[in-house]
Design a protein around this motif. Structure first.
Motif, PDB file in Angstrom:
ATOM      1  N   UNK A  68       0.818  -1.211   0.000  1.00 26.78           N
ATOM      2  CA  UNK A  68       0.000   0.000   0.000  1.00 26.78           C
ATOM      3  C   UNK A  68       0.846   1.253   0.000  1.00 26.78           C
ATOM      4  N   UNK A  69       0.701   2.061   1.037  1.00 30.13           N
ATOM      5  CA  UNK A  69       1.376   3.357   1.079  1.00 30.13           C
ATOM      6  C   UNK A  69       2.864   3.242   1.373  1.00 30.13           C
ATOM      7  N   UNK A  70       3.276   2.218   2.139  1.00 29.93           N
ATOM      8  CA  UNK A  70       4.669   2.104   2.569  1.00 29.93           C
ATOM      9  C   UNK A  70       5.307   0.887   1.909  1.00 29.93           C
ATOM     10  N   UNK A  71       6.372   1.126   1.176  1.00 29.20           N
ATOM     11  CA  UNK A  71       7.149   0.061   0.552  1.00 29.20           C
ATOM     12  C   UNK A  71       8.621   0.415   0.676  1.00 29.20           C
ATOM     13  N   UNK A  72       9.386  -0.453   1.288  1.00 26.81           N
ATOM     14  CA  UNK A  72      10.808  -0.174   1.452  1.00 26.81           C
ATOM     15  C   UNK A  72      11.595  -1.477   1.474  1.00 26.81           C
ATOM     16  N   UNK A  73      12.895  -1.321   1.293  1.00 31.73           N
ATOM     17  CA  UNK A  73      13.793  -2.468   1.232  1.00 31.73           C
ATOM     18  C   UNK A  73      14.791  -2.382   2.373  1.00 31.73           C
ATOM     19  N   UNK A  74      14.919  -3.465   3.122  1.00 33.39           N
ATOM     20  CA  UNK A  74      15.837  -3.524   4.256  1.00 33.39           C
ATOM     21  C   UNK A  74      17.169  -4.126   3.827  1.00 33.39           C
ATOM     22  N   UNK A  75      18.263  -3.602   4.392  1.00 32.94           N
ATOM     23  CA  UNK A  75      19.583  -4.161   4.097  1.00 32.94           C
ATOM     24  C   UNK A  75      19.674  -5.601   4.576  1.00 32.94           C
ATOM     25  N   UNK A  76      19.284  -5.813   5.835  1.00 31.60           N
ATOM     26  CA  UNK A  76      19.351  -7.146   6.434  1.00 31.60           C
ATOM     27  C   UNK A  76      18.142  -7.324   7.341  1.00 31.60           C
ATOM     28  N   UNK A  77      17.537  -8.503   7.316  1.00 29.75           N
ATOM     29  CA  UNK A  77      16.434  -8.837   8.209  1.00 29.75           C
ATOM     30  C   UNK A  77      16.719 -10.210   8.825  1.00 29.75           C
ATOM     31  N   UNK A  78      16.754 -10.247  10.129  1.00 28.40           N
ATOM     32  CA  UNK A  78      17.094 -11.487  10.844  1.00 28.40           C
ATOM     33  C   UNK A  78      15.873 -11.990  11.611  1.00 28.40           C
ATOM     34  N   UNK A  79      15.664 -13.287  11.566  1.00 30.94           N
ATOM     35  CA  UNK A  79      14.603 -13.929  12.336  1.00 30.94           C
ATOM     36  C   UNK A  79      15.256 -14.662  13.506  1.00 30.94           C
ATOM     37  N   UNK A  80      14.956 -14.205  14.725  1.00 36.08           N
ATOM     38  CA  UNK A  80      15.588 -14.783  15.917  1.00 36.08           C
ATOM     39  C   UNK A  80      14.539 -14.979  16.989  1.00 36.08           C
ATOM     40  N   UNK A  81      14.893 -15.772  17.997  1.00 35.26           N
ATOM     41  CA  UNK A  81      14.000 -16.030  19.123  1.00 35.26           C
ATOM     42  C   UNK A  81      14.312 -15.085  20.262  1.00 35.26           C
ATOM     43  N   UNK A  82      13.248 -14.535  20.852  1.00 38.13           N
ATOM     44  CA  UNK A  82      13.409 -13.645  21.999  1.00 38.13           C
ATOM     45  C   UNK A  82      13.873 -14.443  23.217  1.00 38.13           C
ATOM     46  N   UNK A  83      14.878 -13.924  23.920  1.00 35.41           N
ATOM     47  CA  UNK A  83      15.462 -14.645  25.054  1.00 35.41           C
ATOM     48  C   UNK A  83      14.475 -14.788  26.208  1.00 35.41           C
ATOM     49  N   UNK A  84      13.574 -13.829  26.369  1.00 38.94           N
ATOM     50  CA  UNK A  84      12.656 -13.854  27.507  1.00 38.94           C
ATOM     51  C   UNK A  84      11.383 -14.640  27.195  1.00 38.94           C
ATOM     52  N   UNK A  85      10.735 -14.308  26.075  1.00 41.46           N
ATOM     53  CA  UNK A  85       9.457 -14.953  25.765  1.00 41.46           C
ATOM     54  C   UNK A  85       9.613 -16.229  24.953  1.00 41.46           C
ATOM     55  N   UNK A  86      10.716 -16.377  24.247  1.00 42.63           N
ATOM     56  CA  UNK A  86      10.925 -17.548  23.402  1.00 42.63           C
ATOM     57  C   UNK A  86      10.214 -17.463  22.076  1.00 42.63           C
ATOM     58  N   UNK A  87       9.512 -16.354  21.801  1.00 39.40           N
ATOM     59  CA  UNK A  87       8.796 -16.194  20.537  1.00 39.40           C
ATOM     60  C   UNK A  87       9.744 -15.699  19.449  1.00 39.40           C
TER      61      UNK A  87
END
Length: 644
Positions: A68-87
């Motif tokens: 839609x209105x916002x379209x952008x490109x990220x240099x790097x995107x990492x998928x990691x687990x949160x240390x506290x919640x585990x999500x």
């Protein structure tokens, strides 16, 4: 349909007008600085990507986000687990060429997190990788929730309306691709932001007074008497700066004097402030007796060479017995202090001697001298005097670009430009100092075309001139004539003529009798409590209070003032605290009679009370009286009829 990318969001934080132009598809001429930053970002980005394991499936490169209105490109995107919640959490990376992270860049990183959350990609942390050393800082979304949401709403509103925003000349203008376009418009409008040091708040304040141009501002200057001894320099008077530009003259409040020493040393340092690295020290020494000239430049390839160039610099200074160090602004002295601190105070003795014998020439242009230049930068003032740099594009920003290009290519051409520019700065400083010396030896007259003394402005026809104004109406002329007579009698002759003084005193005594004296004094407390009916009270506040009321008489109505012994009381039985109401019942009855019987509005009733009884009741109080009236309307009407 136009969309907002990361570049427009970044431009929105820097300059809204720039974002407006980019949103409309305009393309400007990229400045040398912007091209350099783009080149450095690619270098640092490739360097960072080389350190990341490409086989790691949790890391994506050049990931496109938004719809839609916002379209952008990220240099790097990492998928990691949160240390506290585990999500699982998405962590966006921004790779910046700067050596220092500023508040706007942190907000931009948090804004990316908010957009990821909007796209159902849970994100609570962003990371910024910056500088040649690939330093990393983490941005917690929880600290920027309100700011990022506000930025999101502002961008959406900005895109929907797409109105041309108000623009001012700001610091970002010197590196913007649209700087030539805006500068031409500022000059055409004679915009106030052209004046150096004129901030947005000051401009808005002047705009509210009807002042929009530098020329208009010049007419607001009024000479004032200066103190003989000034401990600190006065603040820069922009109105006088504007007057200098209008008259094309240098205005002189006071001529500076310099120490009389054998050697005049002109100092200039170049450095990378964000890295705390000063790599070039330029020195120009002039012997006032013999005319001997010393020019030196001390260059450092790396941080480790800083001590060497400072040692070489100190060896030169040590050979000069009697000297004065001239510098422009506080940058050079602050740099020497920081270098010495990094070297554990090895040059304390030298630094103390330099500080003791140093003179900041810039300080004279904020208090004593006002040349016709928009800013007080060394380049503007030196060029006005007639000095020119070897490279016409030379500036502090260009020196930063040359240094970065030298580090990338090791090209001696850029090193030579930097050394030449550094020595030119020392020469320019020497030229400015000689120009100030020439002012002291100059006999400034009102006919002088180059200089003017502010002390002579009061005698000129266009400043503080008294005279007979040309009135459009003869009635105004008569009013002004009598007003001037009263002013003379009460302000001037009162001090000089004894008979007039006595007459004025008699007049004051005649009309100074209080028109509202106290009619009755009550020395006892109220008879009963309005809550429980008890007859014992305590005075909480002994301060006496006047109760304002009306008294109905056989032949008329008059104001009636009652002086009460206190302003607040407390019942001894129930503990209820109460204050006597300021206005009495008869006043309420008269007010309601006018309101109901004669249909007089509350504002008019207030005017009638003021004119007839000298009683001022705020309109809100009168409205409250009107609201309380229906509660006891039968009782009040009976009392009203009986009273009248």
């Amino acid at each position: 349909m136009n969309t907002i990318g990361l570049n427009i969001a970044k431009a929105f934080l820097e300059c809204r007008y720039k974002a407006h132009l980019l949103l409309d598809g305009n393309v400007g001429d990229k400045s040398t600085y912007e091209l350099l930053m783009k080149e450095l970002k690619e270098i640092y980005k490739n360097k960072f990507l080389g350190t990341v394991k490409t086989a790691d499936k949790s890391i994506e490169f050049n990931r496109k986000i938004g719809s839609g209105k916002f379209n952008f490109e990220l240099d790097v995107l990492e998928l990691a687990k949160d240390q506290h919640s585990g999500q699982s959490q998405y962590i966006p990376y921004l790779i910046l060429p700067d050596e220092k992270v500023i508040a706007e860049q942190k907000l931009l990183a948090a804004f990316v997190c908010s957009l990821l959350n909007k796209e159902d990609c849970q994100s609570s942390t962003a990371r910024i990788v910056y500088g040649r050393r690939q330093k990393t800082t983490s941005i917690a979304m929880k600290h920027y929730v309100d700011k990022s949401q506000k930025l999101l709403k502002d961008l959406e509103k900005f895109m929907n309306e797409n109105n041309e925003p108000i623009r001012y000349r700001i610091k970002h203008c010197q590196i913007c691709e649209f700087k030539d376009l805006c500068l031409a418009d500022f000059r055409e409008r004679d915009d106030l932001s052209l004046l150096g040091g004129m901030g947005e708040k000051q401009i808005m304040k002047l705009n509210n007074k009807g002042i929009f141009t530098v020329n208009q501002l010049s007419y607001t200057y009024r000479p004032r008497r200066r103190k003989k001894k000034v401990v600190k320099p006065d603040r820069l008077e922009h109105s006088l700066k504007a007057l200098a530009l209008r008259e094309k003259k240098t205005f002189v409040l006071d001529v500076p004097t310099f120490p009389n020493t054998e050697w005049d040393v002109f100092l200039d340092l170049e450095g990378l402030t964000d890295e705390h690295f000063w790599y070039l020290i330029g020195l120009l020494g002039i012997n006032q007796k013999t005319g001997e000239r010393i020019e030196r430049s001390f260059w450092a390839d790396t941080q480790e060479d800083t001590e060497k160039i400072l040692t070489r610099f100190s060896n030169i200074i040590s050979t000069l017995n009697n000297f004065t160090i001239f510098h422009y602004g506080s940058y050079d002295m602050q740099a020497l202090k920081k270098i010495n601190k990094r070297l554990d105070g090895d040059f304390d003795e030298l630094l103390a001697k330099i500080l003791k014998n140093s003179v900041n020439i810039l300080s004279f242009f904020t208090s004593d001298l006002y040349p016709p230049t928009f800013t007080n930068g060394l380049k503007d003032i030196a060029q006005y005097i007639g000095f020119n740099w070897s490279d016409e594009n030379a500036s502090g920003l260009e020196s930063f670009i040359w240094r970065q290009k030298w580090e990338l290519s090791n090209d001696e051409q850029f090193k030579g430009k930097l050394i030449e520019y550094n020595l030119n700065d020392c020469d320019a400083l020497y030229t400015v100092k000689k120009w100030i010396d020439g002012i002291r030896d100059r006999n400034i007259t009102p006919e002088d075309n180059q200089f003017a003394e502010t002390g002579n402005l009061q005698s000129r026809g266009s400043y503080n001139r008294w005279g007979d104004p040309n009135f459009q109406s003869t009635e105004f002329k008569e009013i002004n004539k009598f007003a001037y007579f009263d002013y003379q009698r009460e302000k001037i002759y009162l001090r000089t003529n004894k008979k007039v003084k006595r007459a004025v005193r008699r007049t004051y005594k005649k009309f100074s009798v209080k028109g509202n004296p106290v009619d009755k004094v009550i020395s006892y407390v109220p008879t009963d409590c309005p809550t429980c009916g008890h007859n014992k009270f305590y005075k909480l506040n002994p301060r006496r209070k006047i109760h304002i009321n009306l008294k109905f008489m056989k032949n008329g109505v008059k104001r009636w003032n009652t002086l009460l012994p206190g302003s607040s009381f407390k019942c001894a039985a129930c503990g209820d605290e109460f204050r006597p109401y300021k206005y009495g019942r008869n006043l309420l009855i008269w007010t309601m009679n006018q309101y109901i019987t004669y249909l007089v509005s509350m504002p008019k009733i207030g005017n009638m009370l003021t004119e007839q009884f000298n009683i001022f009741i705020p309109e809100t109080v009168a409205i409250n009286l009107n609201l309380h009236w229906p509660k006891n309307i039968g009782k009040h009407m009976t009392e009203s009829n009986r009273s009248f």
